[in-house]
Each structure stands twice: as structure tokens, then as C-alpha cells.
Design a protein around this motif. Sequence first.
Motif, PDB file in Angstrom:
ATOM      1  N   VAL A 503      34.576  31.240  -9.196  1.00 36.82           N
ATOM      2  CA  VAL A 503      33.953  29.671 -10.197  1.00 36.82           C
ATOM      3  C   VAL A 503      33.190  28.470  -9.811  1.00 36.82           C
ATOM      4  O   VAL A 503      32.079  28.284 -10.042  1.00 36.82           O
ATOM      5  CB  VAL A 503      35.154  29.271 -10.565  1.00 36.82           C
ATOM      6  N   THR A 504      33.529  28.300  -8.363  1.00 35.12           N
ATOM      7  CA  THR A 504      32.388  27.343  -7.735  1.00 35.12           C
ATOM      8  C   THR A 504      30.803  27.337  -8.055  1.00 35.12           C
ATOM      9  O   THR A 504      29.896  26.859  -8.201  1.00 35.12           O
ATOM     10  CB  THR A 504      33.408  27.127  -6.289  1.00 35.12           C
ATOM     11  N   ASP A 507      29.670  27.711 -10.567  1.00 35.95           N
ATOM     12  CA  ASP A 507      29.125  26.255 -11.170  1.00 35.95           C
ATOM     13  C   ASP A 507      27.620  25.697 -10.319  1.00 35.95           C
ATOM     14  O   ASP A 507      27.353  24.632 -11.636  1.00 35.95           O
ATOM     15  CB  ASP A 507      30.640  25.679 -10.967  1.00 35.95           C
ATOM     16  N   VAL A 510      25.478  26.866 -12.842  1.00 39.13           N
ATOM     17  CA  VAL A 510      25.486  25.834 -14.484  1.00 39.13           C
ATOM     18  C   VAL A 510      24.672  24.518 -13.391  1.00 39.13           C
ATOM     19  O   VAL A 510      23.446  24.060 -14.934  1.00 39.13           O
ATOM     20  CB  VAL A 510      26.784  25.366 -14.884  1.00 39.13           C
ATOM     21  N   ARG A 511      24.626  23.966 -12.871  1.00 42.63           N
ATOM     22  CA  ARG A 511      23.881  22.648 -12.867  1.00 42.63           C
ATOM     23  C   ARG A 511      22.846  22.793 -12.528  1.00 42.63           C
ATOM     24  O   ARG A 511      22.072  21.762 -12.216  1.00 42.63           O
ATOM     25  CB  ARG A 511      25.137  21.592 -11.830  1.00 42.63           C
ATOM     26  N   TRP A 515      22.419  27.933 -16.302  1.00 45.57           N
ATOM     27  CA  TRP A 515      23.233  28.652 -17.529  1.00 45.57           C
ATOM     28  C   TRP A 515      24.801  27.339 -18.552  1.00 45.57           C
ATOM     29  O   TRP A 515      24.564  27.007 -17.303  1.00 45.57           O
ATOM     30  CB  TRP A 515      24.604  29.120 -16.067  1.00 45.57           C
ATOM     31  N   ASP A 516      24.868  28.606 -19.087  1.00 46.85           N
ATOM     32  CA  ASP A 516      25.624  27.580 -19.273  1.00 46.85           C
ATOM     33  C   ASP A 516      27.063  27.950 -19.793  1.00 46.85           C
ATOM     34  O   ASP A 516      26.809  28.477 -18.513  1.00 46.85           O
ATOM     35  CB  ASP A 516      25.321  27.732 -21.851  1.00 46.85           C
ATOM     36  N   ALA A 517      28.388  27.293 -19.993  1.00 49.66           N
ATOM     37  CA  ALA A 517      29.782  27.828 -19.452  1.00 49.66           C
ATOM     38  C   ALA A 517      30.157  28.653 -19.880  1.00 49.66           C
ATOM     39  O   ALA A 517      30.882  29.759 -19.427  1.00 49.66           O
ATOM     40  CB  ALA A 517      30.403  26.830 -20.120  1.00 49.66           C
ATOM     41  N   ALA A 518      29.506  29.737 -21.016  1.00 51.40           N
ATOM     42  CA  ALA A 518      29.960  31.194 -21.556  1.00 51.40           C
ATOM     43  C   ALA A 518      29.243  31.833 -20.711  1.00 51.40           C
ATOM     44  O   ALA A 518      29.680  32.704 -19.809  1.00 51.40           O
ATOM     45  CB  ALA A 518      29.699  31.261 -22.987  1.00 51.40           C
ATOM     46  N   ARG A 519      28.023  31.546 -20.116  1.00 56.88           N
ATOM     47  CA  ARG A 519      27.237  32.907 -19.518  1.00 56.88           C
ATOM     48  C   ARG A 519      28.113  32.841 -17.579  1.00 56.88           C
ATOM     49  O   ARG A 519      28.190  33.656 -16.637  1.00 56.88           O
ATOM     50  CB  ARG A 519      26.653  32.771 -18.835  1.00 56.88           C
ATOM     51  N   ALA A 520      28.213  31.551 -17.479  1.00 58.13           N
ATOM     52  CA  ALA A 520      29.450  32.016 -16.127  1.00 58.13           C
ATOM     53  C   ALA A 520      30.788  32.063 -16.585  1.00 58.13           C
ATOM     54  O   ALA A 520      31.007  32.745 -15.459  1.00 58.13           O
ATOM     55  CB  ALA A 520      29.543  29.561 -15.547  1.00 58.13           C
ATOM     56  N   ARG A 521      31.004  32.158 -17.140  1.00 56.36           N
ATOM     57  CA  ARG A 521      32.773  33.020 -17.541  1.00 56.36           C
ATOM     58  C   ARG A 521      32.408  34.129 -17.856  1.00 56.36           C
ATOM     59  O   ARG A 521      33.273  35.065 -16.773  1.00 56.36           O
ATOM     60  CB  ARG A 521      33.586  32.415 -18.699  1.00 56.36           C
TER      61      ARG A 521
END
Length: 553
Positions: A503-504, A507, A510-511, A515-521
Motif C-alpha cells: 500500500v505504501t 501511494d 499516486v503521489r 495514479w488515482d486511489a482506485a487504481r492504487a487499490r
Amino acid sequence: MSYPHTGPGDVIDLVIVGAGINGLAIARDAADRGLSVVVVDRGDIGAGTTSTSSRLIHGGLKYLERYDFTLVNESIRERHLLFRTAPHLVHDYPMLIPSYASDSRPGPLVRLGLAAFDVLAARRGRGVSRGLSARRIGQRWPQLSRDGLRGGVLFHDAQVPWAERLCVELLLDAERLGARVLTHTTVTGLIVENGRVLGVRTTDNQSGRQGRIRARLTVNAAGPWIDHVLRGQIECRRLNGGTKGSHVMLDPFPGAPDTCIFFEAAADRRPIFIFPWQGRYILGSTDLTYDGDIDEVVASDAEIEYLLNETNRIIPQARLTPADVLYSVAGIRPLPYTTGVSDNAKISRGHTVLDHAPAYAGLLSIIGGKLTTHRALAEDATDAALKVLGRPRRRCNTRTRPLPGADTADWRAFRAEFQHSAAPFTADQRTRLLDLYGVRARRVLELATTDQSLAEVVDEQSGAVAAEIVMAFREERAVTLADALLRRTLIGLGPDMAVSTAVTCADVAVRHLGWDAARARTEVAAYHAELRRFRPRALQLSPATPNSDRRTS
């Protein structure tokens, strides 16, 4: 996908199916010799057999037993070349070969074989073999069983701790030479017209976009999947007869040696290794006939028990149980299909470049091969390609061309300087960066000093930093989180397989990567799904259904 498909009017020289160690090595050599090349793989680079190997660059000692002097010489030569062209990745690796009264190979015979090997490896090795008495072994390796111990030999071979990084560097060099690599792109069929293969049809796994890559020559370098590429496309005998090899990963255990131990299993007389590796241990490997789905290969309970039992036998204080296994790794060796063999170890580990002409002109299939000799295989395949294409034979430069991580006039001087001056990294971080990236470690440093947030540690176990995640995607062709963790930064091969840090790392994307949050998940979930084939303890998986393995000896 890194590159678009070739246009309708484009015809390249070579399309290679398979981005494992062999396919990438062929692309590098062929591009260096002036051919236009595209490589296609339905997954990531090195995600198949290469990433499930024993991580040895070995001189072919085992092949002396079969009097395969050609393969022994080739293996010794290639090991020697890798010491020079990839010194950051390939290292001297001493191993003890103990001799017991119950062994099928008498100690004097083993010592004679090693003496012959030393002669063949003269001036191309890192040390000669040294015979040891049972008393000396008892003093130096007191944890080893003394029951029937007759003596042994200390032998020097080589290890590539991060075989995945060999693939990354072959990719980078191939691209630097003009090749194009399409990962996560499935070959859905061959283009066959009037008995001639004219390229491949493809589908981008992420977008679903379909395309064609037309080529004067198609090279089937899909390893254990070579028959799958041909099936339903052309009439051909079975080519692959790969056997299953499994390993288990462990934390240090009671009696764990500081030297690799290479010994004979009591259960079936096969050679077993206990490998010290990155502060942990690998036990391996099995060598089983496998007729199951090669896309669903996992280490079975029986294999895990076999490896643990043999280790407990030779190191009685170990007392290992399945609960000690961090994770397991299983893969299929790309061996030639061979009938009537009672011992899988007798199947040749050499390689063959098969020209399907005249029945199907424009198609070569690569049968066999191993990690150590990937460069030699590529040289042979490129020689064959030039001949088929009617091109003049050009000099092969890969014998002396350093991989990108070793592209410096003085590797030792660079290493010393980086260790001394690479702030803000700790000494352990600097060592890790050098071992993974070689001179490319300075690129990680550049990213981390340009943006301080990229110097943040994303994995406490390894000390990996955010800059490595960014570099994996921006510069090393990672497409998924699994690509970055398992085959670029190698964070995913730590004790918990990065279950706690995925997850880290997402993230960071994402930063810094949009990536958006949905892709990260989605990426984290897909990564955890990919880990299931390793049966990692960290995911607390229920026991997998044992494979339909059968021992053949």
C-alpha cells in the motif's frame, strides 16, 4: 504497454515471443547486430522461468557426470564472461559438497570430477576445489550430520542473487540498441500465409487493443510455453518437456550454514542445495515430471516436506517444519521433450535453435537453455536469424559488452566512491542499491536528491526508497505494482513479500506517477492475487491443492 504495434505497412526483421532471459538476450544481440527487433510477452519480463530459478550461474559441474564436455565448457566460459560484464550482479559463490557413506557417488569419484573441472576452468574461475577431511568439516561446519561423513570438497561457483535484474538490464540494453519490448501483450496467434510465418497477432492486455506485428522472421522463445505458441497454428512435434523445480525460502534457522551446502538427497539421490541468500536461505530444488497446467504451478505440500526433511537430515538441529517456510517458488524448466528417461537429471540442459522451414519458413523455435548460458544461446539464435534472413554474418559483441549496471571503466572504483559519498543513504542502503542497480544506483540517488520525498523509505526490511518505485515505472518499463515489487526493486522477495508495504508503494505511485486511489487499490489487490502462487506465510493462505507431481526415479 511501452510501444505501439507496428503499422500496417511496417515489416521488421525479428519478432520474438517471450521476454524471459533468453528472449531478451536474443533481442539485445540481434539489435546490436543491426536487426530491427520487437519482443512480445503476455506478462512481465522474466516473470516465468527466470524468476523461479535457483539463482546460480554455475560452471556445469553436474554435466561432467554425463560427459557433456561441450556444455561444461560453454557454462564455464559464460560464467567467466558474466563475472566481467555484470560484476555487480554475479558473484563468487563457494559451496561445500560433503560426502557420506550412503551417497550413490563415491567421494573419490566426486573429487576426481572436481579435479577435471578445475582443469577445464583454469584461469576462468575464482578458486580451485579443495578436498576436506571429515575431521576438518566437523570443525568448520559442526552443524552437519557426522553419521557416515567421509569428507568433502569446497568448490567455487557463482550466484546471481537477483536474476530478475539480469532481465531488466538486458531489456535496458536491448532498448538502447534499438529493440522494442511490449510487455503485458498477448500473442493470440501466428500470421501464417502459404506455409510461411509472417509475424504475430497481438492483444494489449490492458486496453484490449488488437494488432499485428509483421516480421521477416518470428522467434518462438517462450520457454516452457513454446508448444502453446505453436499449438493450433502449425503442425509440429512436441518440443517442451520441462520438469518442475520448487524452492522454499526460510529465515535463518538453528544450524544454518554460512556456506552453500550441495548434497545428495537420501530419498531419491537427487542433488539438493541449501543456499545462503540475502540474509535468508533457499532450499532447492525438486526436479519432477510435470504434466499439469504450467500457468498454475505452485510448490506442493509433498515438495515442501521433501526439501525440509532432507535439510533436517543433514542438519539435525534445524528441525524445520512447514510453519518455518516464508514462501515457496515453483517453475518449469524449459527442457527438450525426451522420452524413455528414468531420471530427469539426465535430460539435456543444452539448447537448440529449431528452424521450422521448409514446412513453415520464417519461424525459429528455441528449445532448452538455462540461466547461465543465456548469452551463448542468444548468439547462436542471432547467427541462425542472420542466416535465414540472408544477411551477412556480423560480429557478436555481447561477449565483452557490459550490462548497463556495469557500464563504467572501473566498477570497483565506482562502488567505493558511491559507498563513500551517496548521502542521504545509509551504508546498508548504499550496498543494496549497488547490488541491485550497479552504476544505475546513481540514478536513484539523483531522483532522491532532486525530490527529498523520494528518499523516504518505503520498505523497512530492505531499506528501499520511493525513488526506486518511480524509476521502476519511468525508466525500467514496469507496468503493474507487481512488476515493480517482484521484478524491479525486489522488495517483494523479502520475508513477507511486501504484503505490509504494498500500500505504501502504491501511494508513491499516486503521489508521483499520476495514479488515482482506485487504481492504487486495484493494483494492491492484483499484487496480492499474484502472490498466491508463492503460498506466502504473510498472507496466511490455506494449503494449496498439491500438484499431480510424480517422481520418476
